[in-house]
Design a protein around this motif. Structure first.
Motif, PDB file in Angstrom:
ATOM      1  N   GLY A  30       0.829  -0.736   0.326  1.00 33.13           N
ATOM      2  CA  GLY A  30      -0.142  -0.148   0.146  1.00 33.13           C
ATOM      3  C   GLY A  30       0.762   1.415   0.093  1.00 33.13           C
ATOM      4  O   GLY A  30       1.783   1.312   0.513  1.00 33.13           O
ATOM      5  N   ALA A  31       0.710   2.670  -0.146  1.00 32.65           N
ATOM      6  CA  ALA A  31       0.631   3.380  -0.332  1.00 32.65           C
ATOM      7  C   ALA A  31      -0.158   5.124  -0.558  1.00 32.65           C
ATOM      8  O   ALA A  31      -1.405   4.745  -0.574  1.00 32.65           O
ATOM      9  CB  ALA A  31       1.433   3.751  -1.601  1.00 32.65           C
ATOM     10  N   ALA A  32       0.206   5.895   0.383  1.00 28.69           N
ATOM     11  CA  ALA A  32      -0.646   7.219   0.747  1.00 28.69           C
ATOM     12  C   ALA A  32       0.797   8.323   0.287  1.00 28.69           C
ATOM     13  O   ALA A  32       1.732   8.233   0.278  1.00 28.69           O
ATOM     14  CB  ALA A  32      -0.654   7.362   1.891  1.00 28.69           C
ATOM     15  N   THR A  33      -0.262   9.298  -0.231  1.00 31.59           N
ATOM     16  CA  THR A  33       0.898  10.516  -0.528  1.00 31.59           C
ATOM     17  C   THR A  33      -0.235  11.486  -0.313  1.00 31.59           C
ATOM     18  O   THR A  33      -1.475  11.405   0.279  1.00 31.59           O
ATOM     19  CB  THR A  33       0.756  11.581  -1.985  1.00 31.59           C
ATOM     20  OG1 THR A  33      -0.713  10.547  -2.646  1.00 31.59           O
ATOM     21  CG2 THR A  33       1.369   9.908  -3.524  1.00 31.59           C
ATOM     22  N   PHE A  34       0.292  12.680   0.463  1.00 33.38           N
ATOM     23  CA  PHE A  34       0.147  13.840   1.344  1.00 33.38           C
ATOM     24  C   PHE A  34       0.847  14.839   0.281  1.00 33.38           C
ATOM     25  O   PHE A  34       1.868  15.035   0.609  1.00 33.38           O
ATOM     26  CB  PHE A  34       0.539  13.511   2.805  1.00 33.38           C
ATOM     27  CG  PHE A  34      -0.749  15.208   3.337  1.00 33.38           C
ATOM     28  CD1 PHE A  34      -1.727  14.694   3.704  1.00 33.38           C
ATOM     29  CD2 PHE A  34      -0.140  15.674   3.992  1.00 33.38           C
ATOM     30  CE1 PHE A  34      -2.713  16.369   3.707  1.00 33.38           C
ATOM     31  CE2 PHE A  34      -0.630  17.173   4.314  1.00 33.38           C
ATOM     32  CZ  PHE A  34      -1.854  17.066   4.212  1.00 33.38           C
ATOM     33  N   THR A  35       0.532  15.582  -0.713  1.00 31.00           N
ATOM     34  CA  THR A  35       0.405  17.023  -1.011  1.00 31.00           C
ATOM     35  C   THR A  35      -0.069  18.148  -0.238  1.00 31.00           C
ATOM     36  O   THR A  35      -1.745  18.488   0.282  1.00 31.00           O
ATOM     37  CB  THR A  35       0.204  16.947  -2.146  1.00 31.00           C
ATOM     38  OG1 THR A  35       0.731  15.805  -3.281  1.00 31.00           O
ATOM     39  CG2 THR A  35       0.971  17.974  -3.053  1.00 31.00           C
ATOM     40  N   GLY A  36       0.842  18.676  -0.501  1.00 33.47           N
ATOM     41  CA  GLY A  36       0.536  20.272   0.147  1.00 33.47           C
ATOM     42  C   GLY A  36       1.071  21.568  -0.811  1.00 33.47           C
ATOM     43  O   GLY A  36       2.158  21.394  -1.104  1.00 33.47           O
ATOM     44  N   MET A 171       8.931  19.835   6.672  1.00 37.03           N
ATOM     45  CA  MET A 171       8.504  21.356   6.889  1.00 37.03           C
ATOM     46  C   MET A 171       9.214  22.100   8.202  1.00 37.03           C
ATOM     47  O   MET A 171       9.746  22.878   8.300  1.00 37.03           O
ATOM     48  CB  MET A 171       6.994  21.306   7.353  1.00 37.03           C
ATOM     49  CG  MET A 171       6.152  21.179   6.224  1.00 37.03           C
ATOM     50  SD  MET A 171       6.346  22.655   4.594  1.00 37.03           S
ATOM     51  CE  MET A 171       6.949  21.173   3.502  1.00 37.03           C
ATOM     52  N   THR A 172       9.450  20.946   8.984  1.00 36.75           N
ATOM     53  CA  THR A 172      10.721  20.820  10.194  1.00 36.75           C
ATOM     54  C   THR A 172      11.914  21.764   9.357  1.00 36.75           C
ATOM     55  O   THR A 172      12.754  21.635   9.627  1.00 36.75           O
ATOM     56  CB  THR A 172      10.197  20.337  11.151  1.00 36.75           C
ATOM     57  OG1 THR A 172       9.310  20.095  12.248  1.00 36.75           O
ATOM     58  CG2 THR A 172      11.245  20.787  12.369  1.00 36.75           C
ATOM     59  N   GLN A 173      12.311  20.164   8.481  1.00 41.60           N
ATOM     60  CA  GLN A 173      13.261  20.479   7.933  1.00 41.60           C
ATOM     61  C   GLN A 173      13.759  21.577   7.460  1.00 41.60           C
ATOM     62  O   GLN A 173      15.276  22.339   6.989  1.00 41.60           O
ATOM     63  CB  GLN A 173      13.725  19.034   7.137  1.00 41.60           C
ATOM     64  CG  GLN A 173      14.839  18.723   6.806  1.00 41.60           C
ATOM     65  CD  GLN A 173      15.096  17.941   6.052  1.00 41.60           C
ATOM     66  OE1 GLN A 173      15.794  17.561   5.111  1.00 41.60           O
ATOM     67  NE2 GLN A 173      14.981  16.433   6.921  1.00 41.60           N
ATOM     68  N   GLN A 185       6.325  28.364   9.503  1.00 42.36           N
ATOM     69  CA  GLN A 185       6.374  27.110   8.990  1.00 42.36           C
ATOM     70  C   GLN A 185       4.893  26.831  10.556  1.00 42.36           C
ATOM     71  O   GLN A 185       4.051  26.319  10.670  1.00 42.36           O
ATOM     72  CB  GLN A 185       7.157  25.696  10.652  1.00 42.36           C
ATOM     73  CG  GLN A 185       6.924  24.993  10.845  1.00 42.36           C
ATOM     74  CD  GLN A 185       7.620  24.059  11.642  1.00 42.36           C
ATOM     75  OE1 GLN A 185       9.006  24.579  12.080  1.00 42.36           O
ATOM     76  NE2 GLN A 185       7.597  22.663  11.489  1.00 42.36           N
ATOM     77  N   ARG A 186       5.167  28.106  10.963  1.00 43.00           N
ATOM     78  CA  ARG A 186       3.511  27.973  12.227  1.00 43.00           C
ATOM     79  C   ARG A 186       2.381  28.316  11.251  1.00 43.00           C
ATOM     80  O   ARG A 186       1.585  28.449  11.386  1.00 43.00           O
ATOM     81  CB  ARG A 186       4.249  29.614  12.891  1.00 43.00           C
ATOM     82  CG  ARG A 186       3.184  29.581  13.850  1.00 43.00           C
ATOM     83  CD  ARG A 186       3.164  31.221  14.760  1.00 43.00           C
ATOM     84  NE  ARG A 186       3.307  32.170  13.907  1.00 43.00           N
ATOM     85  CZ  ARG A 186       1.695  32.599  13.284  1.00 43.00           C
ATOM     86  NH1 ARG A 186       0.923  32.411  13.631  1.00 43.00           N
ATOM     87  NH2 ARG A 186       2.049  33.712  12.297  1.00 43.00           N
ATOM     88  N   ILE A 187       2.890  29.339  10.185  1.00 39.85           N
ATOM     89  CA  ILE A 187       1.593  29.409   9.483  1.00 39.85           C
ATOM     90  C   ILE A 187       1.239  28.579   8.387  1.00 39.85           C
ATOM     91  O   ILE A 187       0.252  28.116   8.847  1.00 39.85           O
ATOM     92  CB  ILE A 187       2.032  30.724   7.721  1.00 39.85           C
ATOM     93  CG1 ILE A 187       2.484  32.359   9.034  1.00 39.85           C
ATOM     94  CG2 ILE A 187       0.887  31.163   7.263  1.00 39.85           C
ATOM     95  CD1 ILE A 187       3.086  33.475   8.304  1.00 39.85           C
ATOM     96  N   ILE A 188       1.953  27.666   8.254  1.00 38.56           N
ATOM     97  CA  ILE A 188       1.713  26.598   7.497  1.00 38.56           C
ATOM     98  C   ILE A 188       1.016  26.184   8.138  1.00 38.56           C
ATOM     99  O   ILE A 188      -0.016  24.450   7.834  1.00 38.56           O
ATOM    100  CB  ILE A 188       3.125  25.689   6.851  1.00 38.56           C
ATOM    101  CG1 ILE A 188       3.480  26.449   5.098  1.00 38.56           C
ATOM    102  CG2 ILE A 188       3.131  24.257   6.270  1.00 38.56           C
ATOM    103  CD1 ILE A 188       4.587  25.859   4.981  1.00 38.56           C
ATOM    104  N   ASP A 189       1.935  25.168   9.582  1.00 39.19           N
ATOM    105  CA  ASP A 189       1.132  24.456  10.712  1.00 39.19           C
ATOM    106  C   ASP A 189      -0.515  24.945  10.492  1.00 39.19           C
ATOM    107  O   ASP A 189      -1.928  24.007  11.138  1.00 39.19           O
ATOM    108  CB  ASP A 189       2.183  24.275  11.699  1.00 39.19           C
ATOM    109  CG  ASP A 189       3.167  23.486  11.847  1.00 39.19           C
ATOM    110  OD1 ASP A 189       2.952  23.247  10.689  1.00 39.19           O
ATOM    111  OD2 ASP A 189       3.411  23.930  12.855  1.00 39.19           O
ATOM    112  N   ALA A 190      -1.026  26.825  10.379  1.00 38.60           N
ATOM    113  CA  ALA A 190      -2.297  26.312  11.440  1.00 38.60           C
ATOM    114  C   ALA A 190      -3.085  26.661   9.974  1.00 38.60           C
ATOM    115  O   ALA A 190      -3.868  25.647  10.240  1.00 38.60           O
ATOM    116  CB  ALA A 190      -2.106  28.570  11.033  1.00 38.60           C
TER     117      ALA A 190
END
Length: 224
Positions: A30-36, A171-173, A185-190
């Motif tokens: 199985g596989a999953a992708t998550f795109t932002g 995102m952290t890296q 990162q704070r904005i993206i996390d929101a």
């Protein structure tokens, strides 16, 4: 969002069937992708997942990944992507697979979070524990039973939890590379928290809880 404005995280589910059916290589089931990606001042997200049944040929996952990644122009991120590419490449048509080229870093930027540290691969779960990010707990017996009996929701749930974790760790890296990274990162996390809040699956609620606990789930401003 560097190195491109589109980041696609990938998580792949493996089963080591060697003790059960005398298969020397792990099977990708199985596989999953998550795109932002950034669009019109906001961050949009999309999650996709697929799990093979025990009756499906392994090439079916390769076909799904080909379809999902063939036209993807994002930066790809994940753990052990090169190893997954090698497992896929030995399948029929794997040598000509767009997904294999993508995962092996032959076509577009790849961030392999599982790069070696002191000669050993960095484990997703160890990174998640250190960062306070939730991820799945491996359980060979549970996953094998779920796969054999068609309870795909068990494997999908683990993939969803892990692929969002991969995206957050990426995102952290990336944020650590720039002087404004913490604020970005704070904005993206929101934005991520808003998406998770509207989602209706267990992994979303789990990740949202940790963002809330960290105080990073404040809704982003809509004023311009």
């Amino acid at each position: 969002m560097l190195p491109s404005h589109i980041i696609t995280a990938i998580a792949i589910a493996r089963l080591d069937l060697g003790d059960t059916i005398d298969q020397p290589l792990p099977q990708l089931i199985g596989a999953a992708t998550f795109t932002g990606h950034v669009a019109s001042g906001s961050v949009e997200f999309a999650l996709d997942a697929a799990v093979l049944s025990a009756k499906d040929a392994p090439e079916a996952l390769l076909m799904w990944l080909n379809h999902r990644l063939e036209h993807d122009r994002s930066t790809i991120t994940g753990y052990g992507l090169a190893a997954d590419a090698r497992l896929l490449e030995v399948l029929p048509l794997g040598r000509w697979s767009p997904a294999v080229r993508v995962l092996a870093g032959r076509r577009q930027p790849v961030i392999d979070l599982g790069a070696l540290a002191d000669g050993e691969p960095i484990d997703l779960r160890a990174c998640c524990e250190a960062a306070g990010v939730p991820c799945s707990t491996p359980d060979r017996v549970r996953d094998f039973a779920a796969w054999c009996t068609g309870r795909h929701d068990v494997i999908v749930g683990a993939l969803e939890l892990d692929v969002i974790a991969v995206w957050r760790l990426t995102m952290t890296q990336i944020a650590a590379r720039t002087s404004l990274g913490t604020e970005v990162q704070r904005i993206i996390d929101a934005h991520l928290a808003c998406w998770l809040r509207s989602a209706d699956f267990a992994a979303a609620a789990t990740h949202l809880a940790t963002l809330n606990a960290a105080g990073t789930a404040t809704p982003p401003s809509t004023t311009h």
